[in-house]
Design an enzyme around this catalytic site. Structure first.
Site, short mmCIF file in Angstrom:
data_model
loop_
_atom_site.label_atom_id
_atom_site.label_comp_id
_atom_site.label_asym_id
_atom_site.label_seq_id
_atom_site.Cartn_x
_atom_site.Cartn_y
_atom_site.Cartn_z
N CYS A 144 0.83 -1.20 0.00
CA CYS A 144 0.00 0.00 0.00
C CYS A 144 0.87 1.26 0.00
O CYS A 144 1.43 1.61 1.04
CB CYS A 144 -0.91 -0.04 1.23
SG CYS A 144 -1.87 1.47 1.45
N CYS A 176 0.00 3.91 2.50
CA CYS A 176 0.29 3.57 3.89
C CYS A 176 1.79 3.61 4.15
O CYS A 176 2.25 4.20 5.11
CB CYS A 176 -0.20 2.16 4.19
SG CYS A 176 -1.85 1.82 3.57
N ASP A 177 2.54 2.93 3.30
CA ASP A 177 3.95 2.67 3.61
C ASP A 177 4.94 3.51 2.80
O ASP A 177 6.14 3.48 3.09
CB ASP A 177 4.26 1.18 3.40
CG ASP A 177 3.45 0.30 4.35
OD1 ASP A 177 2.97 0.85 5.37
OD2 ASP A 177 3.30 -0.89 4.08
P1 FAD Z 1 -10.67 -6.27 6.22
O1 FAD Z 1 -9.74 -5.58 7.12
O2 FAD Z 1 -10.12 -7.07 5.08
O3 FAD Z 1 -11.56 -7.25 7.15
C1 FAD Z 1 -12.36 -8.24 6.60
C2 FAD Z 1 -12.97 -9.10 7.70
O4 FAD Z 1 -13.84 -10.06 7.11
C3 FAD Z 1 -11.97 -9.91 8.50
O5 FAD Z 1 -12.42 -10.01 9.82
C4 FAD Z 1 -12.01 -11.27 7.80
O6 FAD Z 1 -11.55 -12.33 8.62
C5 FAD Z 1 -13.49 -11.37 7.53
N1 FAD Z 1 -13.91 -12.30 6.49
C6 FAD Z 1 -13.48 -12.42 5.21
N2 FAD Z 1 -14.17 -13.38 4.56
C7 FAD Z 1 -15.07 -13.87 5.46
C8 FAD Z 1 -16.10 -14.85 5.40
N3 FAD Z 1 -16.37 -15.56 4.29
N4 FAD Z 1 -16.83 -15.09 6.53
C9 FAD Z 1 -16.60 -14.38 7.68
N5 FAD Z 1 -15.65 -13.42 7.77
C10 FAD Z 1 -14.90 -13.17 6.67
N6 FAD Z 1 -4.84 1.11 5.52
C11 FAD Z 1 -4.61 2.30 6.11
O7 FAD Z 1 -5.51 3.14 6.17
N7 FAD Z 1 -3.39 2.58 6.68
C12 FAD Z 1 -2.37 1.68 6.68
O8 FAD Z 1 -1.28 1.98 7.18
C13 FAD Z 1 -2.59 0.42 6.06
N8 FAD Z 1 -1.59 -0.50 5.98
C14 FAD Z 1 -1.86 -1.71 5.44
C15 FAD Z 1 -0.85 -2.68 5.44
C16 FAD Z 1 -1.09 -3.95 4.97
C17 FAD Z 1 0.02 -4.98 5.00
C18 FAD Z 1 -2.38 -4.28 4.43
C19 FAD Z 1 -2.67 -5.68 3.93
C20 FAD Z 1 -3.38 -3.31 4.39
C21 FAD Z 1 -3.14 -2.02 4.89
N9 FAD Z 1 -4.12 -1.03 4.87
C22 FAD Z 1 -3.87 0.17 5.48
C23 FAD Z 1 -5.45 -1.28 4.27
C24 FAD Z 1 -6.48 -1.56 5.37
O9 FAD Z 1 -5.99 -2.60 6.20
C25 FAD Z 1 -7.82 -1.94 4.75
O10 FAD Z 1 -8.28 -0.91 3.91
C26 FAD Z 1 -8.89 -2.20 5.84
O11 FAD Z 1 -8.46 -3.17 6.76
C27 FAD Z 1 -10.22 -2.62 5.20
O12 FAD Z 1 -11.14 -2.92 6.22
P2 FAD Z 1 -12.37 -3.88 5.96
O13 FAD Z 1 -13.07 -3.97 7.27
O14 FAD Z 1 -13.12 -3.44 4.78
O15 FAD Z 1 -11.74 -5.31 5.56
#
Ligand code: FAD
Length: 307
Positions: free
Chosen positions: A131, A134-135
């Site tokens: 990202c 982010c990084d």
């Molecule tokens: P997610 O965080 O992907 O959460 C999805 C959830 O759904 C999880 O609990 C998962 O287990 C669950 N799930 C998935 N499929 C199923 C299923 N079939 N049944 C039940 N549960 C399920 N963003 C920033 O703003 N700042 C940063 O510094 C940053 N750094 C990052 C670094 C890394 C390495 C990564 C990978 C991402 C980073 N991001 C950062 C992006 C950020 O993490 C995401 O935008 C954010 O987490 C999205 O949130 P979300 O709740 O939509 O999904």
């Protein structure tokens, strides 16, 4: 039955749960891994009001805030089917359970597509990043690579070129696949080198962090080692919607199509965060959308259900 059942426990799901529970309605969260992608993140420095934190700490705070309210958290459970059309919406879990709710919020997030070369997993968060928003700032003044020459790779390279010392972009195909205007902008930058027909074969390191990338010129067959300190993998973000095919409307990239209130194509089913068509996948955006979807679901409930 639940009033609101949230599938996914990342920033979007947690925010949705807090907003729903604060309305005093029966709220549940079913999550494969509560915390989501944040659990795999090292430094978080762009969630406004929190100057700097770490992923696992942020995830623990999400859980603590959610548990402060009367929310039924069902962690370590994977949903594998959504059934709508009856009085209540059903979410089936892999263990064979069936959860019923008047409304559902889908927030299953996304995952970065990996290049699958040696070194990628070993040096994740130690030079391998996904990202640039982010990084990027962590690599200020350093040399980095971007793998991928589509829109996201070229945008990342342009973005990084303004922060880091030098960017080398590697594209497997014989030409970049980004919009012409982006390619033109990229080519105009003095500190960017572009290699097409370039296959990354290894991300190398000194045991604790990245020190280079090994790649093969697919035309000449020569293999080269380029020294650098960071590698941004930009070959796609895959939404976790395989289990939803044939139910809610998905975009051609597999993202759930949502309107301004987070509503999907199915009445009573809302969605939020990285799993949706929302542009810019970030924690603060996912959390904001989770709040929005919960308010959308509440709005739906007060119009449709008898108390
Ligand atoms: P997610 O965080 O992907 O959460 C999805 C959830 O759904 C999880 O609990 C998962 O287990 C669950 N799930 C998935 N499929 C199923 C299923 N079939 N049944 C039940 N549960 C399920 N963003 C920033 O703003 N700042 C940063 O510094 C940053 N750094 C990052 C670094 C890394 C390495 C990564 C990978 C991402 C980073 N991001 C950062 C992006 C950020 O993490 C995401 O935008 C954010 O987490 C999205 O949130 P979300 O709740 O939509 O999904």
């Amino acid at each position: 039955p639940f009033d609101v059942l949230i599938v996914g426990g990342g920033p979007a799901g947690a925010a949705a749960a807090v907003y729903a529970a604060r309305k005093g309605i029966r709220t549940g969260v079913v999550a494969e891994r509560f915390g989501g992608q944040v659990l795999d993140t090292l430094a978080i420095e762009n969630f406004v009001s929190v100057l700097a934190t770490e992923g696992p700490q942020f995830a623990a705070a999400l859980e603590q805030h959610t548990k402060h309210y009367d929310v039924d958290i069902m962690n370590l459970q994977r949903a594998d089917k959504l059934v709508a059309g009856g009085d209540l919406i059903e979410v089936h879990t892999e263990g064979g359970g069936v959860l019923k709710s008047k409304s559902v919020i889908l927030s299953t997030g996304a995952r970065w597509r990996e290049v699958n070369v040696p070194g990628e997993k070993q040096y994740r968060n130690a030079g391998v990043a996904y990202c640039p928003h982010c990084d990027g700032p962590l690599f200020k003044g350093k040399k980095v690579a971007v793998i991928g020459g589509g829109n996201s790779g070229v945008e990342a390279a342009i973005d990084l070129a303004g922060i880091v010392e030098h960017v080398t972009l590697f594209e497997f195909a014989d030409q970049l696949r980004a919009d012409a205007v982006l390619v033109k902008k990229l080519r105009s930058l003095p500190n960017v080198v572009i290699h097409t027909n370039a296959q990354t074969t290894e991300i190398t390191g000194d045991g604790s962090k990245v020190n280079g990338i090994t790649w093969t010129d697919r035309v000449s067959g020569t293999s080269t080692q380029t020294a650098l300190e960071g590698v941004f993998v930009q070959i796609g973000l895959v939404p976790n919607t395989e289990w939803l095919k044939g139910t809610v409307e998905l975009s051609r990239h597999g993202e759930i199509v949502v309107d301004a209130k987070g509503a999907t194509s199915i009445p009573g089913v809302f969605a939020a965060g990285d799993v949706t068509t929302v542009p810019y996948k970030q924690i603060i955006i996912a959390a904001g959308d989770g709040a929005k979807a919960a308010l959308g679901a509440f709005d739906h409930l007060i119009r449709t259900s008898v108390p």
